[in-house]
Design an enzyme around this catalytic site. Structure first.
Site, PDB file in Angstrom:
ATOM      1  N   CYS A   2       0.864  -1.170   0.000  1.00 56.93           N
ATOM      2  CA  CYS A   2       0.000   0.000   0.000  1.00 56.93           C
ATOM      3  C   CYS A   2       0.903   1.223   0.000  1.00 56.93           C
ATOM      4  CB  CYS A   2      -0.871   0.034   1.242  1.00 56.93           C
ATOM      5  SG  CYS A   2      -1.916  -1.409   1.431  1.00 56.93           S
ATOM      6  N   ARG A  29       1.290   2.280  -6.044  1.00 56.96           N
ATOM      7  CA  ARG A  29       1.378   1.311  -4.943  1.00 56.96           C
ATOM      8  C   ARG A  29       0.037   0.689  -4.554  1.00 56.96           C
ATOM      9  NH1 ARG A  29       6.392   1.728  -2.320  1.00 56.96           N
ATOM     10  NH2 ARG A  29       5.568   0.478  -0.628  1.00 56.96           N
ATOM     11  N   TRP A  72      -3.796  -1.384  -1.305  1.00 57.11           N
ATOM     12  CA  TRP A  72      -3.744  -2.588  -2.139  1.00 57.11           C
ATOM     13  C   TRP A  72      -4.213  -3.680  -1.198  1.00 57.11           C
ATOM     14  CZ3 TRP A  72      -3.189  -4.367  -6.911  1.00 57.11           C
ATOM     15  CH2 TRP A  72      -2.846  -5.698  -7.091  1.00 57.11           C
ATOM     16  N   ASN A  98       0.817  -0.045   5.920  1.00 55.11           N
ATOM     17  CA  ASN A  98       1.184  -0.883   4.774  1.00 55.11           C
ATOM     18  C   ASN A  98       1.794  -2.147   5.349  1.00 55.11           C
ATOM     19  OD1 ASN A  98       2.243  -2.012   2.433  1.00 55.11           O
ATOM     20  ND2 ASN A  98       4.000  -0.614   2.381  1.00 55.11           N
ATOM     21  N   GLY A  99       1.141  -3.286   5.148  1.00 54.27           N
ATOM     22  CA  GLY A  99       1.670  -4.539   5.689  1.00 54.27           C
ATOM     23  C   GLY A  99       0.535  -5.424   6.186  1.00 54.27           C
ATOM     24  N   GLU A 481       8.501 -20.260 -19.892  1.00 49.78           N
ATOM     25  CA  GLU A 481       8.358 -18.938 -19.260  1.00 49.78           C
ATOM     26  C   GLU A 481       9.562 -18.053 -19.606  1.00 49.78           C
ATOM     27  OE1 GLU A 481       6.240 -17.118 -18.094  1.00 49.78           O
ATOM     28  OE2 GLU A 481       7.233 -15.679 -16.787  1.00 49.78           O
ATOM     29  N   LYS A 485       9.202 -14.478 -21.518  1.00 52.11           N
ATOM     30  CA  LYS A 485       9.736 -13.205 -20.989  1.00 52.11           C
ATOM     31  C   LYS A 485      10.571 -12.502 -22.051  1.00 52.11           C
ATOM     32  CE  LYS A 485       7.755 -12.531 -18.389  1.00 52.11           C
ATOM     33  NZ  LYS A 485       6.748 -13.271 -17.753  1.00 52.11           N
ATOM     34  N   GLU A 488       8.402 -11.266 -25.209  1.00 48.84           N
ATOM     35  CA  GLU A 488       7.394 -10.223 -25.024  1.00 48.84           C
ATOM     36  C   GLU A 488       7.991  -8.844 -24.771  1.00 48.84           C
ATOM     37  OE1 GLU A 488       4.762 -10.406 -21.578  1.00 48.84           O
ATOM     38  OE2 GLU A 488       6.244 -11.616 -20.535  1.00 48.84           O
ATOM     39  N   HIS A 504      13.057 -34.436 -31.808  1.00 48.50           N
ATOM     40  CA  HIS A 504      11.851 -34.657 -32.611  1.00 48.50           C
ATOM     41  C   HIS A 504      11.554 -33.478 -33.534  1.00 48.50           C
ATOM     42  CE1 HIS A 504      11.070 -38.314 -30.419  1.00 48.50           C
ATOM     43  NE2 HIS A 504      11.232 -37.650 -29.282  1.00 48.50           N
ATOM     44  N   LYS A 603      -1.607  -5.047 -19.418  1.00 52.55           N
ATOM     45  CA  LYS A 603      -1.371  -5.751 -18.151  1.00 52.55           C
ATOM     46  C   LYS A 603      -2.521  -6.704 -17.828  1.00 52.55           C
ATOM     47  CE  LYS A 603       0.895  -6.777 -14.473  1.00 52.55           C
ATOM     48  NZ  LYS A 603       1.949  -7.768 -14.738  1.00 52.55           N
TER      49      LYS A 603
HETATM   50  C1  F6R Z   1       3.385 -12.446 -19.376  1.00 56.68           C
HETATM   51  C2  F6R Z   1       2.138 -12.046 -18.767  1.00 56.68           C
HETATM   52  C3  F6R Z   1       0.884 -12.666 -19.251  1.00 56.68           C
HETATM   53  C4  F6R Z   1      -0.057 -12.955 -18.088  1.00 56.68           C
HETATM   54  C5  F6R Z   1      -1.416 -13.441 -18.618  1.00 56.68           C
HETATM   55  C6  F6R Z   1      -2.348 -13.806 -17.493  1.00 56.68           C
HETATM   56  O1  F6R Z   1       4.470 -11.825 -18.779  1.00 56.68           O
HETATM   57  O2  F6R Z   1       2.100 -11.209 -17.896  1.00 56.68           O
HETATM   58  O3  F6R Z   1       1.135 -13.815 -19.989  1.00 56.68           O
HETATM   59  O4  F6R Z   1       0.528 -13.923 -17.272  1.00 56.68           O
HETATM   60  O5  F6R Z   1      -1.992 -12.415 -19.380  1.00 56.68           O
HETATM   61  O6  F6R Z   1      -2.606 -12.720 -16.678  1.00 56.68           O
HETATM   62  P1  F6R Z   1      -3.218 -12.913 -15.242  1.00 56.68           P
HETATM   63  O7  F6R Z   1      -2.210 -13.621 -14.404  1.00 56.68           O
HETATM   64  O8  F6R Z   1      -3.498 -11.514 -14.761  1.00 56.68           O
HETATM   65  O9  F6R Z   1      -4.462 -13.722 -15.393  1.00 56.68           O
END
Ligand code: F6R
Length: 608
Positions: A2, A29, A72, A98-99, A481, A485, A488, A504, A603
């Site tokens: 927070c 935050r 948060w 915050n905590g 993963e 990373k 993207e 294969h 996001k």
């Molecule tokens: C990759 C990334 C996305 C999310 C995906 C699911 O770095 O951030 O692949 O993991 O869009 O998002 P959430 O976890 O919010 O359902």
């Protein structure tokens, strides 16, 4: 995570304006709810972000001092009633925090018996009543606050104000950051320096176990046990934006570097190591049902889906429950076979991903028990699932998910202990996993010491246009993963592949310009991965190996080696993903891209 902000001055500035302005700088935050208090004008709280609060605060919201908060959510839904500041019964003591106060339930019971009336579900409100209780005995604000701080367990960065002494504010820190701002005839308390910087560049960073008392003219720092701390203010030259990122260049790097803290926060209060048990409050209501289920379907997207794949291996191997993992976008349009003994478990950082949400709804329609591992409290998935586990990873701002992935793996390990101990998992095994989980934060911290070497490596390979990531068993999802990373945020071609699948097909792509990142920890499949590395080297492909500390053999064959500390096989992904996150970060940053906001991505994906 927070955001808190507090101000005390001589009256030349309007505290209401100072506080609202400061909250804007702290907005990253938390955006579940916001609130403000000044002794002269009282308190205003609202669900939503600081913009909502601004709409509700009248022009004449006067005061010389006050406290403010952005929430948060962790305990309690993100409603107006749970928003901070919280107060005691008389509305005299006000707190922003915050905590997490871990022992809030027992303290609340005691305080209710002593006649206190609570209005919210928040753990923070307990603290206001606790100070009130001590005030009855000591009649002294400072002494009462210290006595209350000594009774709480958990994490806090807080500011406390007493209407009877409006110029004086108390700050305390344990696990959540607190910065004091030292101005001319004014002082500040904040979660980071960003809201302080427009007023003064002189700051004092509190350390864990310290409290501070500020008035317009003075600031005094003590240790909780009473000794005085002398620490001269430092001048900081950060911009407000740099301060939000804790001095890091990007949120993504800051969030990766929060890894150790995130593990601690996800574990906090949830392990009983001596009994080899996990205590998951969010599953209490369905414990009996969980003992009867015979199958789990994990639904998720992107990074959360890869966390789910690790979860499948953990749960099948250690809890003995059949698990399948499905992309939300696939599951929702199939005709999955489900009955009342099936769990459909959603993993989602945002809790709003439409495909994951629809998969949960589909599971519910078909009679499954629905669970969530969700970071955002009060999000749609959190609300619509029957029960669940919150990550407590704090807001993730960088579009590329990093700390949430680490936290999802920790939550899955906790779930594995929880469900495993309901079934065949022995006390010895439960204890072993619990002990090793507790050891992870220190090991993550050790990986961060290699940050410089990873940065160099990213520079060395900056000319590559393609990358292959390989891994096997627990490292298989981590390879995917790692590739996700990289692609993207740096927009280059990167793909994950099971180390056993190379022969294969994918091996055909390998030549001297096509590097491979090989996840080769010293686990039960190490030799198999080692032989895949040999196959790649035979085709002159460059190899960056990720190995367990002490493995010298791999250095003889790989071009470069990154090391991670040893841990249990099932927990290895929690460590091995971190160098891959850092590698992707530095690779993209070297290209000059905006790593926090990669092109074409959002996001939270609330569309199909
Ligand atoms: C990759 C990334 C996305 C999310 C995906 C699911 O770095 O951030 O692949 O993991 O869009 O998002 P959430 O976890 O919010 O359902």
């Amino acid at each position: 995570m927070c955001g808190i902000f507090a101000y005390t001055g001589k009256g030349t500035k309007d505290a209401g304006k100072v506080l609202l302005h400061g909250l804007t700088a702290l907005e990253y935050r938390g955006y579940d709810s916001a609130g403000i208090y000044t002794p002269e004008s009282g308190s205003i709280k609202t669900p939503g972000a600081v913009a909502e609060l601004k709409k509700k605060v009248p022009k004449k919201f006067n005061g010389k001092s006050g406290i403010a908060h952005l929430r948060w959510a962790t305990h309690g839904e993100p409603t107006k009633i749970n928003a901070h500041p919280h107060s005691d019964c008389q509305g005299e003591l006000w707190i922003v925090h915050n905590g997490i106060i871990e022992n809030f339930k027992e303290l609340k019971e005691k305080l209710v018996k002593a006649g206190h009336t609570f209005v919210s579900e928040s753990d923070t409100e307990v603290f206001a009543h606790l100070v009130e209780e001590h005030m009855k005995k000591t009649k002294d604000f400072e002494k009462a606050a210290i006595a209350a701080l000594k009774e709480i367990r958990g994490t806090y960065g807080m500011a406390i104000q007493y209407k009877g002494e409006p110029e004086k504010l108390i700050a305390a820190r344990m696990g959540s950051p607190i910065v004091l701002g030292v101005g001319k005839h004014e002082h500040f308390i904040a979660s980071d320096a960003s809201p302080i910087l427009p007023h003064t560049k002189k700051v004092v960073f509190l350390e864990d176990g310290e409290i501070a008392v500020i008035t317009p003219e003075t600031h005094t720092v003590y240790k909780l046990e009473g000794s005085r701390v002398t620490r001269a203010p430092e001048e900081i030259e950060w911009s407000a934006e740099e301060a939000q990122k804790g001095g890091h260049e990007h949120f993504m790097l800051k969030e990766i570097m929060e890894g150790a803290e995130v593990i601690e926060n996800t574990l906090r209060g949830r392990l009983i190591p001596e009994k080899g048990l996990a205590k998951l409050g969010g599953l209490e209501g369905v414990t009996k049902k969980l003992a009867k289920i015979d199958r789990i379907i994990i639904v998720a997207c992107g990074t959360a889906y890869y966390a789910g794949l690790v979860g499948e291996y953990m749960l099948e191997e250690h809890a003995g429950i059949p698990v399948e993992v499905e992309l939300g976008s696939e599951f929702r349009y199939r005709k999955p076979v489900i009955n009342e003994k099936t769990i459909v478990l959603a993993i989602s950082q945002s809790g709003e991903t439409l495909d994951t949400l629809e998969a949960i709804r589909e599971g519910k329609r078909r009679g499954a028990l629905t669970l969530g591992i969700v970071n955002t409290v009060g999000s749609t998935i959190a609300r619509e699932t029957d029960a669940g586990v919150y990550n407590h990873a704090g807001p993730e701002i960088g579009v590329a998910s990093t700390k949430a992935f680490v936290s999802q793996l920790v939550a899955l390990a906790l779930l594995t202990i929880f469900l495993g101990r309901q079934r065949g998992m022995s006390l010895v095994e439960g204890k072993k996993i619990a002990k090793e989980l507790k050891a992870l934060p220190a090991k993550v911290q050790k990986i961060f010491e290699e940050k410089g070497a990873i940065e160099k490596l990213a520079r060395k390979y900056s000319g590559a246009r393609d990358f292959l990531f390989i891994g096997r068993k627990y490292s298989y999802p981590v390879a995917f993963e790692g590739a996700l990373k990289l692609k993207e945020i740096s927009y280059i071609h990167a793909e994950g592949c099971g180390a056993g699948e190379m022969k294969h097909g994918p091996l055909a792509m390998i030549d001297e310009k096509f590097p491979t990142v090989a996840l080769a920890p010293s686990d039960s499949v190490y030799e198999k991965v080692f032989s895949a590395i040999q196959q790649i080297k035979a085709r002159r492909g460059p190899v960056i190996a990720l190995a367990t500390e002490g493995n010298r053999e791999v250095e003889k064959i790989a071009d470069d080696v990154l090391y991670i500390p040893e841990t249990l096989e099932m927990l290895t992904p929690i460590l091995s993903v971190i160098p891959l996150q850092l590698f992707a970060y530095y690779f993209a940053r070297n290209k000059g891209y905006n790593v926090d906001r990669p092109r074409n991505l959002a996001k939270s994906v609330t569309v199909e």
